[in-house]
Design a protein around this motif. Structure first.
Motif, mmCIF file in Angstrom:
data_model
loop_
_atom_site.group_PDB
_atom_site.id
_atom_site.type_symbol
_atom_site.label_atom_id
_atom_site.label_comp_id
_atom_site.label_asym_id
_atom_site.label_seq_id
_atom_site.Cartn_x
_atom_site.Cartn_y
_atom_site.Cartn_z
ATOM 1 N N GLY A 42 0.789 -1.222 0.000
ATOM 2 C CA GLY A 42 0.000 0.000 0.000
ATOM 3 C C GLY A 42 0.817 1.266 0.000
ATOM 4 O O GLY A 42 0.268 2.370 0.059
ATOM 5 N N LEU A 43 2.136 1.123 -0.053
ATOM 6 C CA LEU A 43 3.010 2.291 -0.118
ATOM 7 C C LEU A 43 3.208 2.716 -1.564
ATOM 8 O O LEU A 43 2.960 1.952 -2.493
ATOM 9 N N TYR A 44 3.690 3.929 -1.761
ATOM 10 C CA TYR A 44 3.895 4.447 -3.105
ATOM 11 C C TYR A 44 5.378 4.749 -3.336
ATOM 12 O O TYR A 44 6.043 5.318 -2.474
ATOM 13 N N LYS A 45 5.843 4.317 -4.488
ATOM 14 C CA LYS A 45 7.228 4.571 -4.862
ATOM 15 C C LYS A 45 7.251 5.601 -5.989
ATOM 16 O O LYS A 45 6.544 5.450 -6.989
ATOM 17 N N LYS A 46 8.040 6.637 -5.814
ATOM 18 C CA LYS A 46 8.126 7.679 -6.829
ATOM 19 C C LYS A 46 9.097 7.268 -7.928
ATOM 20 O O LYS A 46 10.237 6.904 -7.662
ATOM 21 N N ILE A 47 8.620 7.312 -9.153
ATOM 22 C CA ILE A 47 9.447 6.984 -10.320
ATOM 23 C C ILE A 47 9.860 8.292 -10.979
ATOM 24 O O ILE A 47 8.998 9.055 -11.431
ATOM 25 N N PRO A 48 11.151 8.590 -11.021
ATOM 26 C CA PRO A 48 11.591 9.884 -11.569
ATOM 27 C C PRO A 48 11.329 9.997 -13.070
ATOM 28 O O PRO A 48 11.264 8.994 -13.781
ATOM 29 N N GLY A 49 11.165 11.207 -13.533
ATOM 30 C CA GLY A 49 10.997 11.440 -14.960
ATOM 31 C C GLY A 49 12.291 11.149 -15.714
ATOM 32 O O GLY A 49 13.373 11.186 -15.148
ATOM 33 N N TYR A 50 12.173 10.847 -16.978
ATOM 34 C CA TYR A 50 13.346 10.550 -17.801
ATOM 35 C C TYR A 50 13.006 10.771 -19.272
ATOM 36 O O TYR A 50 11.851 11.045 -19.624
ATOM 37 N N THR A 51 14.008 10.648 -20.125
ATOM 38 C CA THR A 51 13.826 10.797 -21.569
ATOM 39 C C THR A 51 14.007 9.452 -22.249
ATOM 40 O O THR A 51 14.960 8.734 -21.958
ATOM 41 N N GLN A 52 13.084 9.116 -23.137
ATOM 42 C CA GLN A 52 13.215 7.918 -23.967
ATOM 43 C C GLN A 52 13.812 8.339 -25.312
ATOM 44 O O GLN A 52 13.267 9.190 -26.001
ATOM 45 N N TYR A 53 14.938 7.717 -25.666
ATOM 46 C CA TYR A 53 15.559 7.949 -26.970
ATOM 47 C C TYR A 53 15.291 6.732 -27.854
ATOM 48 O O TYR A 53 15.546 5.602 -27.444
ATOM 49 N N ARG A 54 14.775 6.988 -29.039
ATOM 50 C CA ARG A 54 14.550 5.909 -30.016
ATOM 51 C C ARG A 54 15.333 6.250 -31.277
ATOM 52 O O ARG A 54 15.098 7.270 -31.918
ATOM 53 N N PHE A 55 16.270 5.377 -31.632
ATOM 54 C CA PHE A 55 17.180 5.633 -32.750
ATOM 55 C C PHE A 55 16.947 4.589 -33.839
ATOM 56 O O PHE A 55 17.106 3.391 -33.612
ATOM 57 N N PHE A 56 16.522 5.036 -35.024
ATOM 58 C CA PHE A 56 16.320 4.143 -36.158
ATOM 59 C C PHE A 56 17.641 4.003 -36.913
ATOM 60 O O PHE A 56 18.177 4.984 -37.436
ATOM 61 N N VAL A 57 18.166 2.772 -36.942
ATOM 62 C CA VAL A 57 19.492 2.495 -37.495
ATOM 63 C C VAL A 57 19.371 1.957 -38.916
ATOM 64 O O VAL A 57 18.762 0.912 -39.146
#
Length: 281
Positions: A42-57
């Motif tokens: 019942g506790l809450y864990k904070k998930i920090p913000g981040y950037t998703q990088y998607r690279f088409f090779v």
């Protein structure tokens, strides 16, 4: 002016997504806001913000100047940011591909997923193996072989450079292919004297090269995918019995794959909040 021009970042769209273009590749970036996740207690864990990088090779055929803006963007990534490489590549220059290896090891170590959308040949195949999680689609095709190249200059210079290149590049191949257990010593030696290795989805899973297979939008673990393909049940078998037997077979296949592989940083699994494949889409 060279044929290579890096496009400027586009303005943010409604999805907070940006892209950087080069002649052969495209990099997208998307901001993910911080959130909270409930635990069993019942506790809450904070998930920090981040950037998703998607690279088409595509093919590694840029001049070095052509990728500087993209390299700079990735080197400026934060400690929680993730990288996804989507590969459809004939290969190309080893040194260019090796720069992505350096970025992954130093900026996205443990937070990289590679997806073989279609073909991954030569340097494209090695790039697929950079990932911590390595996903193949049903259209995936992979080929490994030794490098090719040429040297010009005075006789002594040609010999010295050729000898250095053999050691330098093949040491890189050894780290990716042999030290991980993806190829046996005999297979690796055969590759260095000219043998090409073409691999199907099943073989990529069996060797541990692919950790997951993307089927109809579902990300299936490699051993589960193989178990479902290999299992032959009895006619009178119930669905519950079949599922149970397939699960047992999957565990056995997982152990078989583990025996092939050696401990290596490339084998690290996702940290859950950073690597949820479905969250990338």
């Amino acid at each position: 002016m060279t044929r290579i021009q890096i496009a400027q970042e586009t303005k943010k769209d409604n999805n907070n997504e940006k892209k950087l273009n080069s002649t052969e590749h495209t990099l997208f970036k998307k901001k993910i806001q911080s959130s909270e996740k409930a635990s069993k207690k019942g506790l809450y864990k904070k998930i920090p913000g981040y950037t998703q990088y998607r690279f088409f090779v595509n093919d590694f055929m840029e001049c070095e100047r052509g990728l500087h803006e993209i390299y700079n963007e990735l080197w400026n990534a934060g400690e929680n940011d993730t990288l996804e490489l989507r590969i459809n590549s004939n290969g190309g220059m080893v040194n260019e591909g090796a720069q992505f290896y350096s970025i992954i090891k130093n900026k996205f170590n443990g937070r990289t997923t590679t997806i073989l959308d279609n073909k991954g040949y030569s340097m494209g195949a090695l790039t697929f193996l950079f990932g911590n999680e390595r996903v193949v689609t049903e259209r995936a095709d992979l080929m490994l072989h030794d490098y090719s190249g040429g040297v010009v200059g005075k006789g002594g210079e040609i010999q010295a450079r050729n000898e250095h290149t053999q050691v330098f590049i093949r040491d890189f191949f050894k780290k990716i292919l042999l030290e991980t257990g993806y190829l046996s010593k005999k297979e690796f030696d055969n590759m260095l004297i000219g043998q090409d290795f073409w691999m199907s989805i099943d073989e990529l899973c069996e060797r541990g090269m692919a950790t997951h297979v993307l089927v109809n939008g579902k990300n299936i673990k490699a051993h589960d995918y193989l178990a479902n393909k290999r299992y032959i049940g009895e006619n009178k078998e119930t669905k519950k019995q079949r599922d149970k037997n397939i699960k047992k077979l999957a565990k056995r296949i997982k152990k078989e794959i583990a025996k092939r592989l050696k401990k290596n940083g490339l084998q690290a699994w996702y940290v859950s909040y950073k690597f949820e494949y479905n969250s990338i889409n």
